[in-house]
Design a protein around this motif. Structure first.
Motif, PDB file in Angstrom:
ATOM      1  N   PRO A 125       0.817  -1.219   0.000  1.00 51.43           N
ATOM      2  CA  PRO A 125       0.000   0.000   0.000  1.00 51.43           C
ATOM      3  C   PRO A 125       0.854   1.274   0.000  1.00 51.43           C
ATOM      4  O   PRO A 125       1.959   1.305   0.562  1.00 51.43           O
ATOM      5  CB  PRO A 125      -0.802  -0.113   1.312  1.00 51.43           C
ATOM      6  N   TYR A 126       0.330   2.308  -0.661  1.00 46.42           N
ATOM      7  CA  TYR A 126       0.994   3.609  -0.620  1.00 46.42           C
ATOM      8  C   TYR A 126       1.024   4.122   0.817  1.00 46.42           C
ATOM      9  O   TYR A 126       0.146   3.821   1.631  1.00 46.42           O
ATOM     10  CB  TYR A 126       0.249   4.624  -1.494  1.00 46.42           C
ATOM     11  N   GLU A 127       2.048   4.920   1.104  1.00 46.10           N
ATOM     12  CA  GLU A 127       2.194   5.469   2.462  1.00 46.10           C
ATOM     13  C   GLU A 127       2.734   6.888   2.366  1.00 46.10           C
ATOM     14  O   GLU A 127       3.597   7.187   1.530  1.00 46.10           O
ATOM     15  CB  GLU A 127       3.144   4.593   3.282  1.00 46.10           C
ATOM     16  N   ASN A 128       2.227   7.794   3.231  1.00 46.63           N
ATOM     17  CA  ASN A 128       2.729   9.163   3.263  1.00 46.63           C
ATOM     18  C   ASN A 128       4.211   9.162   3.621  1.00 46.63           C
ATOM     19  O   ASN A 128       4.639   8.469   4.553  1.00 46.63           O
ATOM     20  CB  ASN A 128       1.950   9.986   4.300  1.00 46.63           C
ATOM     21  N   TYR A 162       8.391   7.703   6.851  1.00 48.23           N
ATOM     22  CA  TYR A 162       7.015   7.316   6.548  1.00 48.23           C
ATOM     23  C   TYR A 162       6.160   7.473   7.798  1.00 48.23           C
ATOM     24  O   TYR A 162       6.619   7.222   8.916  1.00 48.23           O
ATOM     25  CB  TYR A 162       6.955   5.853   6.111  1.00 48.23           C
ATOM     26  N   GLY A 163       4.907   7.851   7.599  1.00 52.08           N
ATOM     27  CA  GLY A 163       4.000   7.956   8.734  1.00 52.08           C
ATOM     28  C   GLY A 163       2.777   8.786   8.399  1.00 52.08           C
ATOM     29  O   GLY A 163       2.557   9.199   7.252  1.00 52.08           O
ATOM     30  N   GLU A 164       1.980   9.070   9.421  1.00 55.23           N
ATOM     31  CA  GLU A 164       0.802   9.901   9.253  1.00 55.23           C
ATOM     32  C   GLU A 164       1.227  11.348   8.962  1.00 55.23           C
ATOM     33  O   GLU A 164       2.275  11.795   9.442  1.00 55.23           O
ATOM     34  CB  GLU A 164      -0.056   9.858  10.523  1.00 55.23           C
ATOM     35  N   PRO A 165       0.421  12.087   8.186  1.00 53.68           N
ATOM     36  CA  PRO A 165       0.778  13.474   7.866  1.00 53.68           C
ATOM     37  C   PRO A 165       1.080  14.326   9.091  1.00 53.68           C
ATOM     38  O   PRO A 165       1.997  15.146   9.073  1.00 53.68           O
ATOM     39  CB  PRO A 165      -0.466  13.986   7.121  1.00 53.68           C
ATOM     40  N   GLY A 166       0.326  14.123  10.165  1.00 55.31           N
ATOM     41  CA  GLY A 166       0.564  14.887  11.381  1.00 55.31           C
ATOM     42  C   GLY A 166       1.925  14.625  11.999  1.00 55.31           C
ATOM     43  O   GLY A 166       2.509  15.506  12.635  1.00 55.31           O
TER      44      GLY A 166
END
Length: 307
Positions: A125-128, A162-166
């Motif tokens: 899956p794509y990831e931020n 990599y991780g959540e935008p926040g």
């Protein structure tokens, strides 16, 4: 009667162990999850693929595979170069490329004759993510009369996080763990781990560092301070008018490095200065000079209109 039964049991055990140690040809099966550091994607596949192969192996492996065939799950780490992109998040690997990882799937004591499964398809899956520089945190101490004669290099000098935008928006760099080296008198190199950041995954967990060092001697030279880029019709007075430049030179000296040393104050620096206080600059360093210092560092400047 008891002795006979024990002897029979022992004989059967020896026969059973002997037969299990022999090699047989059998079809083995495993459920594979893929792991890989593919730029912009999660590092594990969201699906599993069943792998079936005709193998030569011991009876022990065949029995173990038979007992746990429904639950035998393995995670195999693949180099991104062997995973081919089909489309979007889907990547695949062929059976010929899978042979190199057969020991990870079925065990070390297994010889693959051929794969029934021809191609495995995995979804990553794509990831931020974003790319940030690596900042080396280092505390270096040198032997007397030794100094660095190259910058502190790290490789790679940036990593993907990599991780959540926040989590990502506040990360502008990644630090190494503290590199502490004392009594340096020659080139240094090694591996430094990166500091972990909560809620974030990084494409690398460590970096390589290197730096060369050399013995030096100090050569002081006194020179006049010049004014540069002064527009026509103006003159700039500099106080003091001379400066002492201390040159750190690689040992042994092969030439006179004091010749050609120039210190100047730029008129543009005067325009943007506070109260006419400007920092002196050196025009160029002669070959063989590692670094230098200027004393004093700050000069008082006054600009006058010429008549």
């Amino acid at each position: 009667m008891t002795v006979f039964l024990l002897a029979l049991l022992l004989a059967f055990s020896i026969w059973f162990i002997h037969n299990l140690s022999l090699r047989y040809t059998e079809f083995l099966q495993a459920s594979v999850e893929a792991a890989s550091n593919i730029e912009g994607h999660f590092n594990r596949s969201s699906n599993r693929c069943d792998v079936i192969a005709r193998c030569q192996t011991t009876g022990f492996n065949i029995v173990r595979n038979g007992l746990f065939s429904g639950r035998r799950k393995v995670t195999v780490t693949f180099d991104p170069s062997v995973l081919h992109r089909k489309s979007g998040e889907t990547y695949y690997i062929t059976s010929s490329e899978l042979k190199e990882s057969s020991h990870l799937i079925f065990g070390d004591d297994v010889q693959i004759e051929y794969f029934i499964t021809d191609t495995l398809f995995f979804r990553f899956p794509y990831e931020n993510h974003k790319r940030v520089p690596v900042y080396p945190v280092h505390i270096l101490g040198f032997e007397p009369q030794y100094t660095a004669d190259s910058k502190f290099d790290i490789e790679p000098d940036s990593v993907t996080v990599y991780g959540e935008p926040g989590h990502l928006e506040d990360i502008s760099r990644v630090n190494t763990e503290a590199i502490k080296i004392s009594d340096i008198s020659s080139s240094i190199h090694g591996i430094a781990r990166l500091e972990k950041i909560k809620g974030v995954r990084m494409s690398e967990s460590e970096v390589r560092y290197s730096m060369s060092a050399t013995r030096f001697v100090e050569m002081p030279v006194t020179v006049s301070v010049q004014a540069r880029n002064v527009p026509p019709g103006k003159s700039m007075m500099i106080y003091p008018s001379v400066a002492t430049v201390t040159l750190r030179c690689a040992f042994p000296l092969t030439a006179d490095v004091t010749d050609g040393v120039r210190v100047y104050v730029d008129y543009d620096d005067f325009i943007s200065s506070l109260g006419g206080k400007c920092i002196g600059k050196i025009s160029s360093l002669p070959q063989g000079v590692i670094n230098c210092s200027i004393s004093p560092k700050v000069f008082e400047c006054v600009v006058k209109e010429e008549r």
